[in-house]
Design an enzyme around this catalytic site. Structure first.
Site, PDB file in Angstrom:
ATOM      1  CB  CYS A  35      -0.868  -0.047   1.268  1.00 25.24           C
ATOM      2  SG  CYS A  35      -1.908   1.392   1.561  1.00 25.24           S
ATOM      3  N   GLY A  36       0.337   2.341  -0.490  1.00 24.75           N
ATOM      4  CA  GLY A  36       1.048   3.619  -0.433  1.00 24.75           C
ATOM      5  C   GLY A  36       1.329   4.064   0.994  1.00 24.75           C
TER       6      GLY A  36
END
Length: 179
Positions: A35-36
């Site tokens: 995930c970012g």
């Protein structure tokens, strides 16, 4: 009912009673490795190292419900997190946080918290994604994305919810306030 009334599953499949954390302040977080927001592991680890001796515990629950960003087995996720980010706080078995298969702890969390809104530059990206998944996302307690942090006081009560776009600095300030 409070957080210390629940039992969760460790990575090895054994049962962990959260009552063992009575008297501690908890940061309960659903995480993902792809995930970012995954670099928040470093910030969570720094906060944990700074405050664990004062009574902080970070409870890490990998979750693959948001865009399949936590693929792999519990062991693969753990190896990634310890190898890449050096985490030393407890990491539990992969779970679901929303829906029929959500673990009881997260059913309790989503029933007893509300969405706090997104902030910062990532909110521009996250809002349309979340709205596509849940048209009414602003009006319910469902977990919206990876790295939502729930703060629980020493009595097991939820005192704050921080969406993934909130700065760890704000999370740490809240933790220090209740330690």
């Amino acid at each position: 009912m409070n957080a210390f009334d629940f039992t969760v599953e460790a990575q090895d499949g054994s049962k962990v009673e959260l009552s063992q954390f009575k008297g501690k302040v908890l940061v309960i977080v659903n995480t993902a490795t792809g995930c970012g927001f995954t670099p928040q592991y470093s910030e969570l680890q720094e906060m944990y190292e700074e405050l664990k001796d004062k009574g902080l515990e970070v409870l890490d629950f990998p979750c693959n419900q948001f865009a399949d960003q936590a693929p792999g087995s519990d062991e693969e996720i753990h190896d990634f997190c310890t190898g890449r980010y050096g985490i030393t706080f407890p990491q539990y078995s992969k779970i679901e946080v929303n829906g029929d298969n959500a673990i009881p702890l997260y059913k309790w969390i989503t029933e007893n918290t509300k969405f706090e809104g997104f902030s910062g530059p990532m909110s521009v990206i996250l809002k349309p994604i979340v709205k596509k998944m849940d048209e009414d996302y602003k009006n319910n307690g469902k977990i919206k994305w990876n790295f939502t942090k729930i703060i629980v006081n020493r009595e097991g009560e939820i005192v704050a919810r921080f969406e993934p776009t909130a700065s760890i600095k704000k999370v740490a300030e809240k933790v220090k306030e209740i330690l």
